[in-house]
Motif scaffolding. Structure first.
Motif, mmCIF file in Angstrom:
data_model
loop_
_atom_site.group_PDB
_atom_site.id
_atom_site.type_symbol
_atom_site.label_atom_id
_atom_site.label_comp_id
_atom_site.label_asym_id
_atom_site.label_seq_id
_atom_site.Cartn_x
_atom_site.Cartn_y
_atom_site.Cartn_z
ATOM 1 N N SER A 67 69.151 32.859 69.017
ATOM 2 C CA SER A 67 68.993 33.942 69.997
ATOM 3 C C SER A 67 67.583 34.525 69.918
ATOM 4 C CB SER A 67 70.028 35.036 69.753
ATOM 5 O OG SER A 67 69.719 35.770 68.592
ATOM 6 N N VAL A 68 67.167 35.176 71.009
ATOM 7 C CA VAL A 68 65.860 35.844 71.024
ATOM 8 C C VAL A 68 66.008 37.332 70.727
ATOM 9 C CG1 VAL A 68 64.764 34.156 72.527
ATOM 10 C CG2 VAL A 68 65.889 36.137 73.543
ATOM 11 N N GLY A 69 67.231 37.842 70.794
ATOM 12 C CA GLY A 69 67.489 39.243 70.479
ATOM 13 C C GLY A 69 68.966 39.473 70.232
ATOM 14 N N ILE A 70 69.262 40.420 69.342
ATOM 15 C CA ILE A 70 70.651 40.762 69.024
ATOM 16 C C ILE A 70 70.798 42.282 69.093
ATOM 17 C CG2 ILE A 70 72.486 40.682 67.310
ATOM 18 C CD1 ILE A 70 71.123 38.253 66.084
ATOM 19 N N LEU A 71 71.745 42.723 69.905
ATOM 20 C CA LEU A 71 72.076 44.138 70.031
ATOM 21 C C LEU A 71 73.408 44.355 69.316
ATOM 22 C CD1 LEU A 71 71.457 46.912 71.330
ATOM 23 C CD2 LEU A 71 72.665 46.108 73.368
ATOM 24 N N VAL A 72 73.416 45.239 68.325
ATOM 25 C CA VAL A 72 74.619 45.447 67.506
ATOM 26 C C VAL A 72 75.044 46.910 67.581
ATOM 27 C CG1 VAL A 72 75.616 45.266 65.199
ATOM 28 C CG2 VAL A 72 73.863 43.627 65.928
ATOM 29 N N PHE A 73 76.313 47.118 67.919
ATOM 30 C CA PHE A 73 76.940 48.431 67.879
ATOM 31 C C PHE A 73 77.994 48.381 66.765
ATOM 32 C CE2 PHE A 73 75.502 48.055 72.276
ATOM 33 C CZ PHE A 73 74.811 49.242 72.418
ATOM 34 N N MET B 113 70.205 35.047 74.681
ATOM 35 C CA MET B 113 69.847 33.676 74.346
ATOM 36 C C MET B 113 68.567 33.214 75.039
ATOM 37 S SD MET B 113 72.261 33.378 72.241
ATOM 38 C CE MET B 113 71.915 31.721 71.687
ATOM 39 N N THR B 114 68.104 33.968 76.037
ATOM 40 C CA THR B 114 66.867 33.616 76.737
ATOM 41 C C THR B 114 65.922 34.805 76.760
ATOM 42 O OG1 THR B 114 67.659 34.279 78.929
ATOM 43 C CG2 THR B 114 68.127 31.992 78.251
ATOM 44 N N TYR C 180 82.438 55.282 73.183
ATOM 45 C CA TYR C 180 81.068 55.608 72.820
ATOM 46 C C TYR C 180 80.701 54.943 71.502
ATOM 47 C CZ TYR C 180 76.784 58.155 71.897
ATOM 48 O OH TYR C 180 75.470 58.463 71.654
ATOM 49 N N GLY C 181 79.462 54.487 71.419
ATOM 50 C CA GLY C 181 78.937 53.934 70.174
ATOM 51 C C GLY C 181 77.420 53.906 70.208
ATOM 52 N N GLU C 182 76.811 53.813 69.034
ATOM 53 C CA GLU C 182 75.351 53.732 68.922
ATOM 54 C C GLU C 182 74.988 52.476 68.145
ATOM 55 O OE1 GLU C 182 74.368 58.491 69.004
ATOM 56 O OE2 GLU C 182 74.407 57.478 67.069
ATOM 57 N N GLY C 183 73.875 51.847 68.537
ATOM 58 C CA GLY C 183 73.474 50.612 67.883
ATOM 59 C C GLY C 183 71.987 50.372 67.985
ATOM 60 N N ALA C 184 71.592 49.163 67.571
ATOM 61 C CA ALA C 184 70.170 48.831 67.508
ATOM 62 C C ALA C 184 69.935 47.410 67.994
ATOM 63 C CB ALA C 184 69.663 48.987 66.080
ATOM 64 N N LEU C 185 68.719 47.197 68.496
ATOM 65 C CA LEU C 185 68.270 45.892 68.967
ATOM 66 C C LEU C 185 67.295 45.312 67.961
ATOM 67 C CD1 LEU C 185 68.021 43.713 71.228
ATOM 68 C CD2 LEU C 185 66.111 45.077 72.119
ATOM 69 N N ARG C 186 67.538 44.061 67.592
ATOM 70 C CA ARG C 186 66.620 43.314 66.741
ATOM 71 C C ARG C 186 66.179 42.077 67.504
ATOM 72 N NH1 ARG C 186 69.398 44.270 60.868
ATOM 73 N NH2 ARG C 186 69.059 46.520 60.903
ATOM 74 N N ILE C 187 64.918 41.760 67.386
ATOM 75 C CA ILE C 187 64.356 40.643 68.142
ATOM 76 C C ILE C 187 64.023 39.488 67.217
ATOM 77 C CG2 ILE C 187 62.408 39.931 69.589
ATOM 78 C CD1 ILE C 187 62.443 42.702 70.785
ATOM 79 N N SER C 188 64.409 38.274 67.644
ATOM 80 C CA SER C 188 64.086 37.007 66.967
ATOM 81 C C SER C 188 64.341 37.055 65.463
ATOM 82 C CB SER C 188 62.639 36.613 67.249
ATOM 83 O OG SER C 188 62.446 36.424 68.618
ATOM 84 N N GLY C 189 65.506 37.553 65.067
ATOM 85 C CA GLY C 189 65.902 37.536 63.673
ATOM 86 C C GLY C 189 65.160 38.508 62.772
ATOM 87 N N GLN C 190 64.406 39.429 63.340
ATOM 88 C CA GLN C 190 63.706 40.411 62.510
ATOM 89 C C GLN C 190 64.724 41.262 61.751
ATOM 90 O OE1 GLN C 190 60.981 42.822 64.726
ATOM 91 N NE2 GLN C 190 59.969 41.084 65.680
ATOM 92 N N GLN C 191 64.344 41.702 60.591
ATOM 93 C CA GLN C 191 65.220 42.540 59.781
ATOM 94 C C GLN C 191 65.164 44.010 60.197
ATOM 95 O OE1 GLN C 191 67.481 41.588 57.507
ATOM 96 N NE2 GLN C 191 66.977 39.535 58.203
#
Length: 184
Positions: free
Chosen positions: A55-61, A115-116, A75-86
Motif C-alpha cells: 500500500s501507499v498509505g494506511i489510515l487506522v482508527f 493501494m494507489t 465516532y473514532g479518531e485515527g492516523a494516516l501513515r504513508i508508505s510504511g512509515q512508522q
C-alpha cells in the motif's frame, strides 16, 4: 405520540453523548492505538503485513464506537501513515449517523489501505472525505487465522474492520465521513 417523540429525542441525545468525544485524544494516544491495532492485525491475518507493504498509505482508527437506540452515531479518531512509515503524517476522525433498528454499543477498529497514489492523493485533498460519495472502499472479510491473497486485491482502496478479539465483521463503511483533525 408525544411519548414516542420524547423517547426518540432522549435516545438521540444519549447517542450523541456516548458517540461524541468530550475532548480529542492527543497525537501520542492516537499513535499508541494505531501501533497496537496494526500489531494485532499483522499477528492475526496472514498476508496483512505484505499487503500493508504494497500500500501507499494506511489510515487506522484504533477505536470506533457506535451507539444506538433507533438513531445511531459512530465516532473514532485515527492516523494516516504513508508508505510504511512508522510515524503518522496526519490525524483524522470518522463520523457517521444512522436511523433504523439498532440497540446498544459496539466498538471496532477500522483499517483503510490506499493501494494507489491517485487514491491516496484524492483522499488527502478532499475535505470531509465521504465513503461511497468520494470513493468506494472494498471491505475485505477475513476470519481469525485466515489469510489475505494479495494478488487478488485490485481495488484502489480496501478496508478491514476488526473487533477487539481480532475477528473481522462483514460490515460496510458506506456513508462514513472522514475529516482531518489537529489533536492536542
Amino acid at each position: 405520540m408525544f411519548r414516542n417523540l420524547l423517547c426518540a429525542c432522549l435516545a438521540f441525545a444519549a447517542v450523541l453523548a456516548v458517540s461524541a468525544p468530550t475532548r480529542a485524544a492527543s497525537a501520542y494516544d492516537i499513535d499508541v492505538g494505531v501501533d497496537a491495532t496494526l500489531d494485532r492485525f499483522f499477528a492475526n491475518v496472514r498476508g496483512a503485513r505484505e499487503l500493508a507493504n504494497k500500500s501507499v498509505g494506511i489510515l487506522v482508527f484504533p477505536s470506533v464506537v457506535k451507539a444506538g437506540f433507533g438513531f445511531g452515531g459512530e465516532y473514532g479518531e485515527g492516523a494516516l501513515r504513508i508508505s510504511g512509515q512508522q510515524r503518522s503524517v496526519d490525524y483524522y476522525n470518522t463520523v457517521s449517523a444512522s436511523v433504523g433498528f439498532q440497540l446498544g454499543i459496539q466498538e471496532r477498529s477500522v483499517i483503510i489501505m490506499f493501494m494507489t497514489h491517485s487514491a491516496l492523493e484524492q483522499f488527502r485533498r478532499t475535505a470531509g472525505w465521504k465513503i461511497g460519495a468520494d470513493a468506494s472502499v472494498a471491505v475485505i472479510t477475513v476470519g481469525i487465522g485466515g489469510s489475505i491473497d494479495t494478488n487478488k486485491i485490485t481495488s484502489p482502496v480496501v478496508g478491514f474492520i476488526l473487533d477487539p478479539k481480532g475477528l473481522m465483521y462483514n460490515l460496510t463503511l458506506e456513508g462514513t465521513k472522514i475529516s482531518r483533525i489537529n489533536p492536542r
